[in-house]
Design a protein around this motif. Structure first.
Motif, PDB file in Angstrom:
ATOM      1  N   ALA A 380       1.241  13.019 -54.356  1.00  6.94           N
ATOM      2  CA  ALA A 380       2.277  12.493 -53.462  1.00  6.94           C
ATOM      3  C   ALA A 380       1.704  12.123 -52.091  1.00  6.94           C
ATOM      4  N   TRP A 381       0.455  12.483 -51.829  1.00  7.28           N
ATOM      5  CA  TRP A 381      -0.157  12.271 -50.519  1.00  7.28           C
ATOM      6  C   TRP A 381      -1.075  11.050 -50.477  1.00  7.28           C
ATOM      7  N   GLU A 382      -1.086  10.267 -51.511  1.00  5.26           N
ATOM      8  CA  GLU A 382      -2.067   9.185 -51.591  1.00  5.26           C
ATOM      9  C   GLU A 382      -2.024   8.263 -50.366  1.00  5.26           C
ATOM     10  N   ASP A 383      -0.797   8.032 -49.830  1.00  6.40           N
ATOM     11  CA  ASP A 383      -0.691   7.082 -48.713  1.00  6.40           C
ATOM     12  C   ASP A 383      -0.877   7.729 -47.351  1.00  6.40           C
ATOM     13  N   TYR A 384      -0.912   9.027 -47.302  1.00  4.21           N
ATOM     14  CA  TYR A 384      -1.091   9.704 -46.006  1.00  4.21           C
ATOM     15  C   TYR A 384      -1.947  10.926 -46.261  1.00  4.21           C
ATOM     16  N   ALA A 385      -3.256  10.718 -46.220  1.00  8.14           N
ATOM     17  CA  ALA A 385      -4.168  11.769 -46.672  1.00  8.14           C
ATOM     18  C   ALA A 385      -4.016  13.054 -45.859  1.00  8.14           C
ATOM     19  N   VAL A 386      -4.026  14.150 -46.547  1.00  8.08           N
ATOM     20  CA  VAL A 386      -4.007  15.461 -45.899  1.00  8.08           C
ATOM     21  C   VAL A 386      -5.102  16.330 -46.513  1.00  8.08           C
ATOM     22  N   ARG A 387      -5.364  17.457 -45.870  1.00 13.32           N
ATOM     23  CA  ARG A 387      -6.405  18.347 -46.385  1.00 13.32           C
ATOM     24  C   ARG A 387      -5.815  19.434 -47.287  1.00 13.32           C
ATOM     25  N   ASN A 388      -4.470  19.554 -47.229  1.00 15.70           N
ATOM     26  CA  ASN A 388      -3.818  20.630 -47.966  1.00 15.70           C
ATOM     27  C   ASN A 388      -2.631  20.056 -48.747  1.00 15.70           C
ATOM     28  N   ALA A 389      -2.665  20.178 -50.081  1.00 16.16           N
ATOM     29  CA  ALA A 389      -1.624  19.555 -50.911  1.00 16.16           C
ATOM     30  C   ALA A 389      -0.242  20.124 -50.615  1.00 16.16           C
ATOM     31  N   ALA A 390      -0.180  21.360 -50.128  1.00 17.85           N
ATOM     32  CA  ALA A 390       1.092  21.932 -49.669  1.00 17.85           C
ATOM     33  C   ALA A 390       0.778  22.689 -48.384  1.00 17.85           C
ATOM     34  N   VAL A 391       1.656  22.572 -47.418  1.00 17.61           N
ATOM     35  CA  VAL A 391       1.397  23.208 -46.115  1.00 17.61           C
ATOM     36  C   VAL A 391       2.369  24.364 -45.859  1.00 17.61           C
ATOM     37  N   THR A 392       3.640  24.183 -46.230  1.00 23.18           N
ATOM     38  CA  THR A 392       4.640  25.160 -45.799  1.00 23.18           C
ATOM     39  C   THR A 392       5.265  25.980 -46.929  1.00 23.18           C
ATOM     40  N   THR A 393       5.712  27.173 -46.542  1.00 19.92           N
ATOM     41  CA  THR A 393       6.344  28.110 -47.469  1.00 19.92           C
ATOM     42  C   THR A 393       7.157  29.091 -46.627  1.00 19.92           C
ATOM     43  N   ILE A 394       7.992  29.923 -47.266  1.00 22.75           N
ATOM     44  CA  ILE A 394       8.624  31.026 -46.519  1.00 22.75           C
ATOM     45  C   ILE A 394       8.350  32.320 -47.276  1.00 22.75           C
ATOM     46  N   ALA A 395       7.470  33.141 -46.694  1.00 20.56           N
ATOM     47  CA  ALA A 395       7.076  34.406 -47.322  1.00 20.56           C
ATOM     48  C   ALA A 395       8.063  35.515 -46.949  1.00 20.56           C
ATOM     49  N   PRO A 396       8.047  36.596 -47.719  1.00 20.99           N
ATOM     50  CA  PRO A 396       8.935  37.713 -47.337  1.00 20.99           C
ATOM     51  C   PRO A 396       8.518  38.366 -46.014  1.00 20.99           C
ATOM     52  N   THR A 397       7.253  38.347 -45.714  1.00 21.44           N
ATOM     53  CA  THR A 397       6.683  38.988 -44.505  1.00 21.44           C
ATOM     54  C   THR A 397       7.072  40.468 -44.406  1.00 21.44           C
ATOM     55  N   GLY A 398       7.094  41.123 -45.578  1.00 25.27           N
ATOM     56  CA  GLY A 398       7.499  42.530 -45.645  1.00 25.27           C
ATOM     57  C   GLY A 398       6.769  43.426 -44.657  1.00 25.27           C
ATOM     58  N   THR A 399       5.464  43.304 -44.565  1.00 31.22           N
ATOM     59  CA  THR A 399       4.721  44.178 -43.651  1.00 31.22           C
ATOM     60  C   THR A 399       4.411  43.502 -42.327  1.00 31.22           C
ATOM     61  N   ILE A 400       4.049  42.230 -42.375  1.00 32.73           N
ATOM     62  CA  ILE A 400       3.637  41.620 -41.094  1.00 32.73           C
ATOM     63  C   ILE A 400       4.811  41.503 -40.125  1.00 32.73           C
ATOM     64  N   SER A 401       6.046  41.419 -40.640  1.00 31.28           N
ATOM     65  CA  SER A 401       7.179  41.373 -39.702  1.00 31.28           C
ATOM     66  C   SER A 401       7.397  42.745 -39.050  1.00 31.28           C
ATOM     67  N   ILE A 402       6.996  43.802 -39.725  1.00 35.73           N
ATOM     68  CA  ILE A 402       7.082  45.136 -39.094  1.00 35.73           C
ATOM     69  C   ILE A 402       6.050  45.203 -37.966  1.00 35.73           C
ATOM     70  N   LEU A 403       4.843  44.693 -38.246  1.00 35.14           N
ATOM     71  CA  LEU A 403       3.808  44.682 -37.199  1.00 35.14           C
ATOM     72  C   LEU A 403       4.276  43.877 -35.991  1.00 35.14           C
ATOM     73  N   ALA A 404       4.889  42.728 -36.259  1.00 33.51           N
ATOM     74  CA  ALA A 404       5.328  41.850 -35.162  1.00 33.51           C
ATOM     75  C   ALA A 404       6.672  42.305 -34.590  1.00 33.51           C
ATOM     76  N   ASP A 405       7.255  43.328 -35.205  1.00 31.75           N
ATOM     77  CA  ASP A 405       8.547  43.863 -34.765  1.00 31.75           C
ATOM     78  C   ASP A 405       9.612  42.759 -34.683  1.00 31.75           C
ATOM     79  N   CYS A 406       9.714  42.013 -35.772  1.00 32.28           N
ATOM     80  CA  CYS A 406      10.731  40.950 -35.788  1.00 32.28           C
ATOM     81  C   CYS A 406      11.448  40.962 -37.137  1.00 32.28           C
ATOM     82  N   SER A 407      12.543  40.232 -37.239  1.00 34.06           N
ATOM     83  CA  SER A 407      13.263  40.181 -38.514  1.00 34.06           C
ATOM     84  C   SER A 407      12.378  39.488 -39.552  1.00 34.06           C
ATOM     85  N   SER A 408      12.513  39.907 -40.825  1.00 34.01           N
ATOM     86  CA  SER A 408      11.564  39.403 -41.816  1.00 34.01           C
ATOM     87  C   SER A 408      11.935  37.999 -42.306  1.00 34.01           C
TER      88      SER A 408
END
Ligand code: CDP
Length: 559
Positions: A380-408
């Motif tokens: 799908a990127w043939e006309d606009y080259a990128v280095r990463n076929a997919a860039v975004t996602t939404i992870a659960p952030t189960g532990t890292i949100s505790i470290l950052a003290d924010c909602s997960s």
């Protein structure tokens, strides 16, 4: 969150020899990832200020001999004993390094079918899942966290009913989340009410399974204990950015990464609550951090130590990264926007669109500086080259949100007041800081004097401990109650619509739980699944409050 709890998590999970603080960890990780002094210092600042954190394996292993930095893997499971046990072994190698694995077991022939080599009958995918489960039990991930697996079966596999029921008894296959991969054809038949229609016929036994029996099995399972999850095969593949490499039928354990067999993906999340200035989104700062995060995650693909060569090869072909958001509900609380409102969804959709757009742009720049991902042609990127076929996602952030003290992740806050035990079983009362700040303001405006204000505050907090919600407190202003809703106060429709708002601008998928009240009926669950399909989600998890015995919801003792 109290610093003592955060410290104990840091100590138990992330500290390496010679380290004693979170800053030490950030220094090690930044040094391992940055190409020069400037980049090392930028990466350090992003992490130490909790604006951005990579997934746990990066925090644990960057700059160490282990060097495995990704959270998400999927593996191929074939139909021969050799192939099945290869996958068991690969899974163990991944778990050893802190990664989680997803498997689609649909290649395994159904129970009762003949096995030529032994002239016996096959035992089917579910019996083999028990082997994977036992292997996970013995390998504690890198000694630092329990191994997580996703087990998937296509809705057109003859053993689908047995699969759906495989987690009926709690404790069975406990190291797996299970999900049914449904397709549009099945959903259309459900919507048309064609429940008596034969859906699958077992080729050897002749057993016929109707649309209704599969659909009711899914609904019953979700109603009983939240499993199976549901994945939407056609939507996943309509949005597959590299259809030139084939179809996708597997995700990682929490569902946020649909991946080809043997692909892996490293995740990282921006803490949205850190990008607000004077009641608005600070787009300049968010853009800067997004660009740095894309560079950071892309760098990992080359620095990573891969558990097996097939994974290295598949991962480097598409170079997918998973940049997402956490602290989203906290940001809404600070802005005073209700999570379950059109305004809330609009803000989230616009913000995600912005992060996605900047993320793609940075990946494009990287493709010019270095090179594009190797499988670009036909993608799908043939006309606009990128280095990463997919860039975004939404992870659960189960532990890292505790470290950052924010909602997960993108989840609404579960409770604004609860108690938590640290590793030495000391109990702490935790108050959500934004909640406490706003509550202080409200009680001061309502109370006649300081002691009454203290009393009101205590009463509100005690009520939250008891009921989990502020919605029943009569003297609290409606505006306050409208904003400080919890995951359980928010209706299921709003949960689904929020997930859909994000999905519009996310390349991979989204880890989110659609919370429902204990009183939710099976009909309600059916409505959630149909809405999710119409709203173009790639998958979802539904949980009816209190339905799982082992997670007896103790509002006062968990987050
Ligand atoms: O917050 P953290 O980076 O620790 O992880 P997460 O965002 O909660 O989970 C991200 C992914 O890590 C999951 O989807 C799994 O693929 C993997 N994971 C795992 O393998 N084992 C766990 N106990 C938790 C997460």
């Amino acid at each position: 969150m109290t610093s003592s709890i955060i410290d104990s998590i840091i100590k138990a999970r992330y500290l390496r020899e010679g380290e004693s603080s979170f800053e030490d960890i950030c220094r090690r990780v930044a040094k391992a990832m940055g190409k020069d002094e400037k980049e090392i210092s930028d990466f350090y600042e992003e992490m130490a200020s909790f604006r951005f954190l990579p997934n746990s394996p990066t925090l644990m292993n960057a700059g160490t001999k282990l060097g495995q930095l990704s959270a998400c893997f999927t593996l191929y499971v074939g139909d021969s004993i050799e192939e099945i046990f290869d996958a068991v072994k690969w899974g163990a190698l991944i778990h050893k390094t802190g990664g989680g694995t997803g498997y689609n077991f649909s290649n395994i022939r159904p129970e009762g079918e003949s096995v030529c080599s032994t002239e016996g009958v096959a035992s089917g995918p579910i019996s083999f899942m028990k082997v994977f489960n036992a292997a996970t039990d013995v390998i504690k991930q890198g000694g630092r966290r329990r191994g997580a697996n996703m087990g998937i079966l296509n809705v057109w596999h003859p053993d689908i009913l047995k699969f759906i029921e495989s987690k009926k008894n709690e404790g069975d296959i406990s190291n797996f989340n299970i999900s049914v991969m449904v397709n549009d054809e099945f959903m259309r038949l459900v919507e048309a009410g064609e429940f008596d229609r034969t859906w699958i016929k077992h080729s050897d036994t002749g057993e016929e399974i109707t649309v209704g029996s599969v659909w009711n099995g899914i609904i019953d399972g979700i109603w009983a204990n939240g499993e199976p999850g549901v994945l939407f095969y056609d939507e996943i593949n309509r949005k597959n950015m590299t259809p030139n490499l084939g179809l996708i039928d597997t995700t990682n354990p929490c569902g946020e990464q649909p991946l080809f067999h043997f692909e892996s993906c490293v995740l990282g999340s921006l803490n949205l609550s850190k990008f607000l200035i004077e009641g608005k989104l600070d787009k300049t700062a968010l853009e800067r951090s997004t660009r740095l995060a894309v560079r950071f995650l892309d760098e990992i693909i080359d620095k990573n130590v891969y558990p097996i060569p097939q994974i290295e090869e598949a991962t480097k072909k598409t170079r997918k990264i998973g940049l997402g958001l956490m602290g989203v509900h906290d940001a809404l609380l600070i802005l005073g926007i209700p999570y379950d409102s059109l305004e809330g969804r609009k803000f989230c959709e616009d913000t995600m669109e912005f992060v996605n757009k900047i993320g793609i742009d940075e990946s494009h720049r990287l493709s010019e500086e270095k090179s594009e991902f190797p499988a670009l042609k036909g993608s799908a990127w043939e006309d606009y080259a990128v280095r990463n076929a997919a860039v975004t996602t939404i992870a659960p952030t189960g532990t890292i949100s505790i470290l950052a003290d924010c909602s997960s992740g993108i989840e609404p806050v579960f409770s604004y007041a609860y108690t938590r035990k640290d590793t030495v079983q000391k109990t702490f009362e935790i108050l959500h800081p934004i909640f406490e700040r706003e509550l202080d303001k409200v009680v001061k405006s309502v109370a006649k004097n300081a002691s009454e204000s203290e009393e009101l505050k205590r009463e509100a907090i005690d009520t939250v401990h008891k009921t989990g919600s502020v919605q029943g407190i009569k003297w609290l202003p409606d505006d306050f109650k409208r904003i400080f809703k919890t995951a359980l106060d928010i209706d299921w429709r709003s949960h689904v619509l929020m997930q859909a708002a994000f999905q519009k601008h996310v390349h991979a998928s989204i880890s989110k739980t659609i919370n429902m009240p204990n009183s939710a009926t099976k009909k309600d669950i059916e409505s959630v699944l149909l809405l999710a399909w119409h709203e173009k989600l790639k998958g979802l998890t539904i949980y009816r409050t209190g339905s799982r015995q082992s997670v007896v919801l103790e509002l006062s003792s968990d987050s």
